[in-house]
Design a protein around this motif. Structure first.
Motif: not given
Length: 222
Positions: A193-201, A204-212
């Protein structure tokens, strides 16, 4: 990922998905002008495969992301542009610079279907899983692109199993979709989620943090 060829940059009018407008208004006594685009609302789905303990996301080429990278690396491309001139990029960048990781998603363009039904269709088309509408859990909705579109986006969560997979996914080629399905192992998702070398929307980050915060604590301990 296929190479990018015959790249031409040109201005355009409204399209099937975007309609440009100019808003003139007064706020606190001050006259203001704001250009914006009207577009469809949308849905996205955070998919977790419980059989293999992994997240199912998609990866695809996004022209807007690609052109932002072109502007960053080749700023001269956008200089001195007007409606009468088109710009040909003689040596296009590799397509990989425009590829992003995203949640399975789609626009809301079928008024006879509910948001859940549209989400269900997108999961089947893009990722190949047949998910009952009743298994889709709404996480939240929010405004996206508030400076340009202001459209409403609704985020869902769905758990799937290998037995629910009925196709390969990949989107609808007849509509120009070229989507790669990617699995993110449970043990790697927050690092991803927080690897900036892998471009993402942001979804993705919101969803993964919610899951966490909401699902991970309830999973069986290894």
């Amino acid at each position: 990922m296929e190479a990018i060829e015959e790249l031409v940059i040109q201005p355009c009018a409204s399209s099937l998905y975007l309609r440009p407008f100019r808003l003139c208004y007064r706020q606190n006594g001050t006259k203001k002008i704001w250009d914006f685009m009207r577009t469809h609302d949308s849905v996205s789905i955070l998919i977790f495969n419980t059989s293999r303990q992994c997240f199912v996301v998609v990866k695809q080429f996004r022209p807007a992301v690609y052109m932002c990278e072109v502007e960053r690396q080749c700023p001269q491309v956008f200089q001195n542009q007007d409606k009468e001139n088109f710009c040909h990029l003689e040596d296009p960048l590799p397509a990989a610079v425009g590829v992003t990781y995203e949640l399975c998603a789609g626009i809301v363009d079928k008024p006879d279907l509910s948001l859940e039904e549209i989400a269900r269709e997108e999961v089947l088309e893009e990722c190949g899983y047949c998910v009952p509408v009743t298994d889709l859990r709404k996480i939240t909705s929010y405004r996206s692109g508030v400076g340009v579109t202001g459209s409403r986006h609704t985020l869902f969560y769905a758990e799937v199993t290998d037995q629910m997979k009925t196709g390969e996914g990949g989107g609808q080629p007849e509509e120009g979709e070229l989507i790669e399905v990617v699995e993110i192992p449970l043990e790697d998702y927050m690092k991803f989620a927080f690897d900036e070398s892998l471009p993402k929307t942001p979804g993705v980050i919101l969803g993964f943090v919610w899951f966490q915060n909401n699902i991970a604590p309830k999973l069986p301990k290894k």
